[in-house]
Design an enzyme around this catalytic site. Structure first.
Site, PDB file in Angstrom:
ATOM      1  NE  ARG A 186      71.917 -30.994   3.023  1.00  0.00           N
ATOM      2  CZ  ARG A 186      70.910 -31.244   3.851  1.00  0.00           C
ATOM      3  NH1 ARG A 186      70.330 -30.248   4.511  1.00  0.00           N
ATOM      4  NH2 ARG A 186      70.478 -32.480   4.018  1.00  0.00           N
ATOM      5  NE  ARG A 279      64.079 -26.897   4.009  1.00  0.00           N
ATOM      6  CZ  ARG A 279      64.442 -27.746   4.980  1.00  0.00           C
ATOM      7  NH1 ARG A 279      64.625 -27.299   6.214  1.00  0.00           N
ATOM      8  NH2 ARG A 279      64.627 -29.023   4.725  1.00  0.00           N
ATOM      9  NE  ARG A 290      64.928 -33.129   3.896  1.00  0.00           N
ATOM     10  CZ  ARG A 290      65.854 -33.176   4.846  1.00  0.00           C
ATOM     11  NH1 ARG A 290      65.477 -33.220   6.113  1.00  0.00           N
ATOM     12  NH2 ARG A 290      67.140 -33.182   4.553  1.00  0.00           N
TER      13      ARG A 290
END
Length: 400
Positions: A186, A279, A290
């Site tokens: 990423r 984030r 998540r």
């Protein structure tokens, strides 16, 4: 009748000489080409372990074969761990029937003491999984090492931030193990720095070979910590930190790795959701997944008995101070660097014997008129660790 004598210029006595085995049960026909050069044997119960390596011109690694007296058959075991390089000679001495200590002749100081594990926890587990004979190599290392630290918790709880703070304040004390993953990098992530990025098939094979202390499937990708990643940090004289999820922590707890396991909790699920969204690295679907996983991890982390300590990260600075207290580095405690493990500088010519928990390495001159010889003593009474990592706790001292 089999004769009892040395199979090399140095080694444990008594031991089957390989020539006797070759003549009586066809050893040469089965494995002769594998054992050109030095050979040594050690018998434990009904099994004779024949360990052979190349000579000066050989680049073949040290090989292992087993003769099972009960069945009269030769067995080629699955050999795990890093195979030793060829050497000019070697000795084999059994330790408590669960492993064989190998002393290599003419090898580098960090490659002269090894252990061939036969019936340790790791080997027994691998035998159950594979349904066949298994042995495992482990390198012997002088001195002890601090226990690795496992820090776990839901995604977004602040594990990475706490670890960064710890390593910034104590750069000479802690090292961060680099995990493997099959997901794509990423942003600015670098291979070997943030993760070891690898292919699914490669990682699955290495997992099967016992090269990982923990691994887990998370959000559709494999993540794991290799044994070597932990050992590299420890070899550098630092205490290894592992940032892994609850699945991985459970694997560590069930493994042979002695670690301190710490679970980090968010103050609430609402606060965790706020942190995840801030984030800006996941889609809405990923965030919801998540959060769903976090609820399960919270329940397991607080009630499963996996973790030694639980910390709540409602205030980052307070949580960090609590973490330092758990690791014994709060207040006036000095953050001293752990000593780097040293190798054992053995003379090229020596013989080996055993007395209780001490291995005696004799490297004196062979002339009969010499009344005394120089000795190196390996104290193996406090061994720790082992395959698939290092065997630590060797105490070494010299006697003139």
């Amino acid at each position: 009748m089999l004769h009892w004598r040395h199979s090399c210029s140095m080694g444990e006595a008594p031991a089957f000489i390989v020539d006797d085995l070759q003549n009586q049960i066809g050893f040469e026909n089965e494995f002769g080409s594998k054992f050109k050069g030095c050979k040594t044997t050690t018998t434990i119960g009904d099994k004779t372990y024949v360990i052979g390596g190349g000579n000066d011109e050989s680049t073949l690694p040290v090989e292992v074969r087993i003769f099972d007296k009960a069945t009269g058959n030769w067995v080629t075991p699955i050999v795990l761990g890093s195979k030793p390089n060829s050497c000019k000679g070697l000795s084999a001495i059994s330790l408590n029937d669960d492993r064989i200590l190998i002393v290599k002749k003419g090898s580098a100081p960090d490659d002269c003491i090894l252990f061939l594990e036969l019936d340790t926890w790791f080997v027994r587990e691998q035998k159950k999984i594979r349904g066949t004979e298994v042995v495992a190599w482990s390198k012997g290392v002088r001195g002890d090492a601090e226990k690795p630290v496992v820090i776990s918790g839901p995604s977004g709880v602040g594990k990475g931030t706490l670890i960064s703070m710890l390593m910034k304040e104590f750069p000479s004390m802690f090292g961060f193990s680099v995990s493997h993953t099959t997901r794509a990098p990423r942003g600015m992530e670098e291979d070997g720095v943030h993760y070891h990025f690898t292919e699914q098939s490669i990682m699955e094979k290495e997992i099967k070979d016992g090269k990982f202390v923990e691994y887990a499937s998370v959000h559709g990708n494999l993540y794991g910590t290799s044994i070597e990643a932990v050992e590299v940090v420890t070899d550098a004289g630092k205490r290894c930190i592992l940032d892994i999820d609850v699945q991985g922590a459970r694997s560590v707890r069930a493994s042979s790795l002695e670690a301190i396991l710490i679970f980090i909790c968010p103050p609430s699920m609402e606060e965790l959701e706020t942190r995840l969204r801030s984030r800006r690295t996941e889609t809405e679907e990923q965030i919801l997944k998540r959060l769903q996983n976090a609820e399960v991890e919270m329940e397991q982390g607080k009630s499963s008995g996996i973790f030694d300590h639980i910390l709540y990260n409602d205030n980052l600075d307070d949580c960090y101070e609590s973490l330092k207290k758990l690791l014994g580095i709060d207040g006036a405690a000095a953050a001293t660097q752990i000593s780097v493990p040293q190798g054992i500088d053995l003379p090229a010519d020596h013989s080996v014997s055993k007395m209780d928990n001490k291995i005696i390495i004799n490297y004196g001159t062979p002339e009969l008129e010499k009344a005394s010889k120089s000795l190196i003593v390996l104290d193996v009474s406090s061994l720790k660790g082992g395959a698939p990592g290092r065997t630590r706790g060797l105490d070494v001292y010299a006697i003139d």
